[in-house]
Design a protein around this motif. Structure first.
Motif, PDB file in Angstrom:
ATOM      1  N   ILE A  83       0.842  -1.213   0.000  1.00 45.96           N
ATOM      2  CA  ILE A  83       0.000   0.000   0.000  1.00 45.96           C
ATOM      3  C   ILE A  83       0.872   1.257   0.000  1.00 45.96           C
ATOM      4  CG2 ILE A  83      -1.665   1.338   1.347  1.00 45.96           C
ATOM      5  CD1 ILE A  83      -2.785  -1.396   2.335  1.00 45.96           C
ATOM      6  N   SER A 113      -0.814  -7.016  -3.083  1.00 51.53           N
ATOM      7  CA  SER A 113      -1.213  -5.839  -2.316  1.00 51.53           C
ATOM      8  C   SER A 113      -1.015  -4.572  -3.140  1.00 51.53           C
ATOM      9  CB  SER A 113      -0.393  -5.743  -1.025  1.00 51.53           C
ATOM     10  OG  SER A 113      -0.643  -4.523  -0.359  1.00 51.53           O
ATOM     11  N   ALA A 119      -3.595  -4.568  -6.058  1.00 53.74           N
ATOM     12  CA  ALA A 119      -4.964  -4.330  -5.589  1.00 53.74           C
ATOM     13  C   ALA A 119      -5.170  -2.861  -5.231  1.00 53.74           C
ATOM     14  CB  ALA A 119      -5.256  -5.218  -4.382  1.00 53.74           C
ATOM     15  N   THR A 120      -4.177  -2.255  -4.576  1.00 54.15           N
ATOM     16  CA  THR A 120      -4.263  -0.835  -4.215  1.00 54.15           C
ATOM     17  C   THR A 120      -4.321   0.017  -5.470  1.00 54.15           C
ATOM     18  OG1 THR A 120      -2.926  -1.292  -2.246  1.00 54.15           O
ATOM     19  CG2 THR A 120      -3.208   1.007  -2.861  1.00 54.15           C
ATOM     20  N   THR A 148      -8.718   2.777 -11.071  1.00 52.67           N
ATOM     21  CA  THR A 148      -9.869   2.417 -11.914  1.00 52.67           C
ATOM     22  C   THR A 148     -10.950   3.500 -11.947  1.00 52.67           C
ATOM     23  OG1 THR A 148      -9.459   0.058 -11.554  1.00 52.67           O
ATOM     24  CG2 THR A 148     -11.646   0.684 -12.348  1.00 52.67           C
ATOM     25  N   PRO A 149     -11.362   4.084 -10.803  1.00 50.86           N
ATOM     26  CA  PRO A 149     -12.391   5.132 -10.862  1.00 50.86           C
ATOM     27  C   PRO A 149     -11.934   6.395 -11.595  1.00 50.86           C
ATOM     28  CG  PRO A 149     -12.158   4.257  -8.626  1.00 50.86           C
ATOM     29  CD  PRO A 149     -10.986   3.755  -9.414  1.00 50.86           C
ATOM     30  N   ILE A 156      -5.337  -0.837  -8.520  1.00 52.03           N
ATOM     31  CA  ILE A 156      -6.624  -1.027  -9.203  1.00 52.03           C
ATOM     32  C   ILE A 156      -7.733  -0.275  -8.483  1.00 52.03           C
ATOM     33  CG2 ILE A 156      -8.394  -2.739  -9.774  1.00 52.03           C
ATOM     34  CD1 ILE A 156      -6.052  -4.740 -10.218  1.00 52.03           C
ATOM     35  N   LEU A 157      -7.738  -0.376  -7.165  1.00 53.97           N
ATOM     36  CA  LEU A 157      -8.781   0.266  -6.362  1.00 53.97           C
ATOM     37  C   LEU A 157      -8.764   1.779  -6.530  1.00 53.97           C
ATOM     38  CD1 LEU A 157     -10.979  -0.323  -4.195  1.00 53.97           C
ATOM     39  CD2 LEU A 157      -9.224   0.108  -2.471  1.00 53.97           C
ATOM     40  N   ILE A 158      -7.577   2.380  -6.608  1.00 55.47           N
ATOM     41  CA  ILE A 158      -7.461   3.843  -6.673  1.00 55.47           C
ATOM     42  C   ILE A 158      -7.542   4.366  -8.101  1.00 55.47           C
ATOM     43  CG2 ILE A 158      -5.850   5.763  -6.301  1.00 55.47           C
ATOM     44  CD1 ILE A 158      -4.988   4.428  -3.723  1.00 55.47           C
TER      45      ILE A 158
END
Length: 537
Positions: free
Chosen positions: A168, A211, A214-215, A221-222, A217-219
């Motif tokens: 992260i 990790s 995933a971080t 993508t939007p 992609i999460l941040i």
């Protein structure tokens, strides 16, 4: 016979905590002159404080990792300069904790660790009063590497948790500034792969990569629907890449990197000495020392590259001094560092070696308290008189700057002429409804002082640095709005010493279609930059 006294664990712990608290909290009790680039820290945090979202409401060539902490502190304490200081106190504390964690992981003895903390505070913490992305990126990286190293050396679920957190923070580093964040990612993967080869397992690397991914992609993508691929600089047009082999070679071998080459030479000599006495197998078998050595060598490579891509301010990566000090001193055997006199001598040595930062402030206090006047007699040739004053350049001590009456500018000094210019703006424009402002100046705090909402939209840049965050497309968009008189008020800053920082073509549009109503001094050194105030004709 004389008996030496030894420092106890309790005494060392008190020193450790005291040093960290003192150096972290110093900025809370000082008023500072306004510095270049603070406008950017304030503006991004203020926009997020208002609820604007990065990339949806403003674009920038970086990720928004840098503005997360300042925006949180704006939410807690308000959108004031003092809130930025508090945010930096927090970031400085994080960096100290990361340094301590790394030293503990590498089993550096307590006295050396504390001396390293003192060196770290003098060389790195003390000079960073304000948040700036070239500093924050290193803080995130250090925190990420601290968790990564714990994940490598711990076992079981504790290892997994640390590696997840490491992923992260390394992503946050990359999402604060690409060059240093990218180097942090490379360092992390290198250490993990070497650990895999030693331990013959790949779970640690897989956990970290998952990790990190995933971080990301999460941040990210939007943000993809808001021109993220246009704004975020990965070397694509209209951005440019900073990778320049000759510049790296030039900085590596010139006089500016002498201390780094000395550090590298000292490390090589230490390694040769250890290999000669212990054998290469023994040196490699000691995993803690092996990774400490690899970590230090990685820092050298990073700094050699970073001083090309992250060159402002020059001290942004000075944390490396404390790591090298701790590494080199920890290799010295047969010295009892708990002895009070040994600890004291090394402490005095550190304070003497890194005296220039605190002396810069200390000598002013001495001159003021003791009335020391430095008279210069040009009839005698000395260090102070060999060059005539008119060729020394403008005075840069900002001694005549004053505190301001403006809430968002608390804890900073500004030139009197700048303060007067802000007052004129407030008297004319404060609290006017639906005011449309184009603020191409360093006084982004005027959004709060006058009471307008910063312009927003996916094609709106956070700042207006030509060919860094403001390209031909944005120039055309702004010029079209100027032609159509869409702005009620426009501020444009002229900075002679910089390479067309604010695009001259926008100024030309303003001069043709708007009326120059006022002009006042900008808060920067040298004092030859001005802010022009344009209004509709």
């Amino acid at each position: 016979m004389f008996k030496y006294s030894f420092l106890k664990d309790r005494e060392l712990n008190i020193i450790e905590v005291s040093v960290a608290l003192i150096f972290c909290c110093i900025p809370l009790f000082i008023t500072f002159p306004y510095k270049i680039n603070l406008y950017l820290a304030w503006d991004g945090a203020y926009r997020m404080y208002l609820g604007q979202l990065p990339f949806r409401d403003f674009g920038m060539p970086l990720g928004y990792g840098f503005w997360i902490v300042p925006a949180i502190f704006f939410k807690i304490f308000g959108p004031f300069m003092s809130s930025l200081i508090k945010a930096q106190v927090f970031l400085n504390a994080l960096s100290i904790i990361a340094f301590i964690s790394i030293m503990r992981t590498f089993k550096v003895s307590t006295p050396i660790r504390i001396l390293g903390i003192i060196f770290f505070c003098l060389s790195y913490v003390f000079v960073n009063f304000w948040p700036w992305y070239n500093h924050t990126v290193f803080v995130y990286e250090l925190v990420g590497l601290a968790f990564l190293l714990r994940g490598i050396f711990l076992k079981g679920k504790h290892s997994v948790i640390n590696l997840v957190v490491a992923g992260i923070f390394i992503f946050l580093s990359l999402f604060t500034k690409q060059d240093i964040g990218g180097l942090g990612l490379i360092i992390s993967l290198t250490l993990l792969v070497i650990n895999n080869l030693i331990e013959r397992e790949f779970k640690t690397t897989l956990t970290f990569i998952l990790s990190f991914a995933a971080t990301a992609i999460l941040i990210i993508t939007p943000l993809l629907s808001y021109e993220f691929s246009y704004w975020f600089n990965y070397g694509q047009l209209p951005h440019s890449s900073r990778i320049a082999l000759f510049d790296y070679l030039d900085d590596t071998f010139n006089e500016g990197s002498l201390i780094l080459r000395i550090y590298l030479g000292a490390i090589v000599l230490l390694l040769l000495y250890k290999v000669n006495n212990e054998g290469i197998k023994s040196v490699i078998a000691n995993k803690t020392q092996l990774f400490f050595t690899l970590f230090i060598l990685a820092l050298i490579v990073q700094v050699l590259l970073a001083q090309v891509t992250t060159y402002i301010p020059a001290n942004a990566h000075f944390y490396y001094h404390s790591f090298f000090f701790a590494f080199i001193v920890s290799q010295l055997k047969g010295i009892e560092f708990r002895k009070t006199w040994v600890f004291g001598v090394l402490l005095v040595l550190i304070v003497f070696l890194w005296s220039h930062d605190y002396w810069r402030y200390g000598k002013r206090i001495m001159q003021r308290v003791f009335g020391i006047e430095q008279e210069v007699n040009y009839n005698y040739v000395t260090k102070r008189t060999w060059k005539l004053k008119e060729f020394e350049g403008p005075d840069t001590d900002r001694s005549d700057w004053k505190p301001t009456p403006f809430k968002s500018f608390d804890n900073v000094y500004l030139p009197e002429e700048t303060i007067a210019g802000i007052k004129r703006l407030k008297d004319t424009w404060e609290d006017k409804k639906d005011l449309k402002v184009l603020n191409m100046s360093e006084l982004t705090q005027l959004a709060y002082e006058i009471g307008y909402t910063p312009e927003h939209g996916s094609n709106q840049p956070l700042w207006f640095h030509r060919n860094v965050a403001f390209f031909e497309r944005e120039v055309d968009l702004v010029c079209n709005k100027i032609v159509l008189h869409e702005y009620d008020l426009v501020l444009f800053e002229v900075i002679p010493m910089l390479n067309r920082f604010y695009p001259p073509s926008v100024r030309e549009c303003l001069q043709e279609h708007y009326k120059l109503e006022d002009k006042f001094l900008a808060p920067r050194i040298p004092e030859d930059a001005y802010i022009e105030v344009y209004v509709k004709p």
